[in-house]
Design a protein around this motif. Structure first.
Motif, short mmCIF file in Angstrom:
data_model
loop_
_atom_site.label_atom_id
_atom_site.label_comp_id
_atom_site.label_asym_id
_atom_site.label_seq_id
_atom_site.Cartn_x
_atom_site.Cartn_y
_atom_site.Cartn_z
N THR A 38 -3.26 4.24 16.76
CA THR A 38 -2.00 3.91 16.02
C THR A 38 -1.77 4.90 15.06
O THR A 38 -0.57 5.40 14.80
N VAL A 41 -1.07 8.49 15.97
CA VAL A 41 0.16 8.71 16.50
C VAL A 41 1.25 8.73 15.36
O VAL A 41 2.11 9.74 15.17
N ALA A 46 -2.51 14.37 16.28
CA ALA A 46 -3.21 14.51 17.71
C ALA A 46 -4.05 15.63 17.68
O ALA A 46 -5.04 15.50 18.42
N ILE A 211 -4.55 8.63 22.28
CA ILE A 211 -3.12 8.95 22.03
C ILE A 211 -2.06 7.93 22.94
O ILE A 211 -1.10 7.54 22.60
N ALA A 212 -2.52 8.00 24.28
CA ALA A 212 -1.61 7.43 25.34
C ALA A 212 -1.22 6.12 24.90
O ALA A 212 -0.03 5.59 25.03
N ALA A 215 0.78 5.90 21.76
CA ALA A 215 2.25 6.45 21.99
C ALA A 215 2.94 5.72 22.91
O ALA A 215 4.23 5.34 22.60
N THR A 216 2.46 4.94 23.77
CA THR A 216 3.09 3.84 24.81
C THR A 216 3.75 2.70 23.79
O THR A 216 4.85 2.24 23.91
N ARG A 218 4.40 2.70 20.70
CA ARG A 218 5.19 3.25 19.72
C ARG A 218 6.76 3.29 20.52
O ARG A 218 7.53 3.05 19.69
N PHE A 265 2.72 5.31 29.85
CA PHE A 265 3.21 6.04 29.05
C PHE A 265 4.54 6.55 29.67
O PHE A 265 5.84 6.39 28.91
N TRP A 269 8.20 5.65 28.44
CA TRP A 269 9.20 6.67 28.16
C TRP A 269 10.37 6.54 28.94
O TRP A 269 11.59 6.93 28.38
#
Length: 291
Positions: A38, A41, A46, A211-212, A215-216, A218, A265, A269
């Motif tokens: 968290t 990101v 990254a 990250i994934a 990011a999801t 987020r 993700f 998106w």
């Protein structure tokens, strides 16, 4: 393909003791990387996560050659490199990404040179690069559990400070917040989270797990607290589904877990209620005029 019921039966089969152990490690690692990810990101770290993932490699290689604990070896190397990045990046003449690029390439090259001196070089290199979740020894399960608990404890203790230096570093400095020590601590926690996951999905893929899921999350929420809850949940679900699919279809576990996380993700998106591409376009469509 195995049904979920068959998968559960395999988990309970004493002859397949490595399978539930792999599942436990995958879930623990995914929770830790989801929480730490968290900050990665939100702060746009990254590249730092990638650097740390490569930086742990010489430590893993030394531990392997000396037949020591892989997690401990990787942790030492990762933390040392993270501290070097934090210290060297204080020099404003060089951008942080330039320093990271130099250090992670050097560290990764050093790891390859070290591990090339060990017998069974090719097999060992493949294990480090792509993971071997079903071959994790019992003592490393304990190490992952203790290491993960310590990482989460530090996150809980320093959460407010981490948020402040993540969102506005200059304000944090003006408020007297010790930015450099907090940077060092955050980099060290990223390094530890990476180390705990390397054996599961390998050096090449570990950045995706960091990250994934975050990011999801987020894309799904604007609230930091919700994001820090969603990210580890998404990571854990990705680990469970990925391990189930890999066991059912005989696919590499690490790669399958990462693909599941990536699928989440992509779904967010496209379809996230406020920030999804399709949802946003639908919301901008003009309302139909009544006759």
């Amino acid at each position: 393909m195995l049904s979920p019921v068959d998968f559960i039966q395999d988990l309970l089969n004493p002859d397949l003791a490595f399978l539930p152990k792999a599942l436990v490690v995958a879930i623990m690692s995914s929770i830790v990387t989801g929480v730490v990810g968290t900050y990665v990101v939100l702060r746009g770290m990254a590249f730092i996560g990638d650097a740390v993932a490569h930086a742990v490699f010489p430590g893993l290689a030394v531990a392997f050659v000396l037949q020591g604990n892989l997690v401990l070896g990787g942790a030492v190397a990762g933390v040392v490199t993270a501290v070097l990045v934090a210290l060297l990046s204080q020099n404003r003449r060089l951008r942080e990404d330039s320093i990271i690029g130099v250090l992670f390439v050097a560290a990764f090259a050093l790891g390859i040179v070290i591990i090339s001196q060990a017998p069974g070089y090719a097999g060992s290199l493949q294990q480090f690069l792509f993971g071997s979740i079903t071959g994790i020894p019992d003592e490393d399960v304990v190490v992952v559990a203790i290491g993960g608990a310590l990482i989460l404890a530090f996150v809980f203790l320093f959460h407010r400070d981490f948020v402040l230096i993540t969102l506005d570093r200059e304000m944090a400095r003006a408020a007297g917040v010790p930015v450099l020590p907090l940077d060092l601590l955050l980099y060290a926690l990223v390094a530890m989270a990476v180390v705990l996951s390397v054996q599961m999905i390998g050096n090449v893929l570990v950045l995706a797990l960091l990250i994934a899921p975050a990011a999801t999350a987020r894309l799904l929420t604007d609230r930091l607290g919700v994001m820090m809850t969603l990210a580890p949940v998404i990571g854990a679900v990705s680990a469970i589904v990925g391990l189930y699919l890999s066991w059912s279809v005989d696919l590499p576990a690490g790669g399958t877990i990462v693909l599941v996380a990536t699928a989440f993700f992509v779904g967010a998106w496209l379809l996230a209620p406020k920030h999804g591409i399709l949802s946003s376009r639908w919301a901008r469509r003009p309302a139909a005029v009544a006759p």
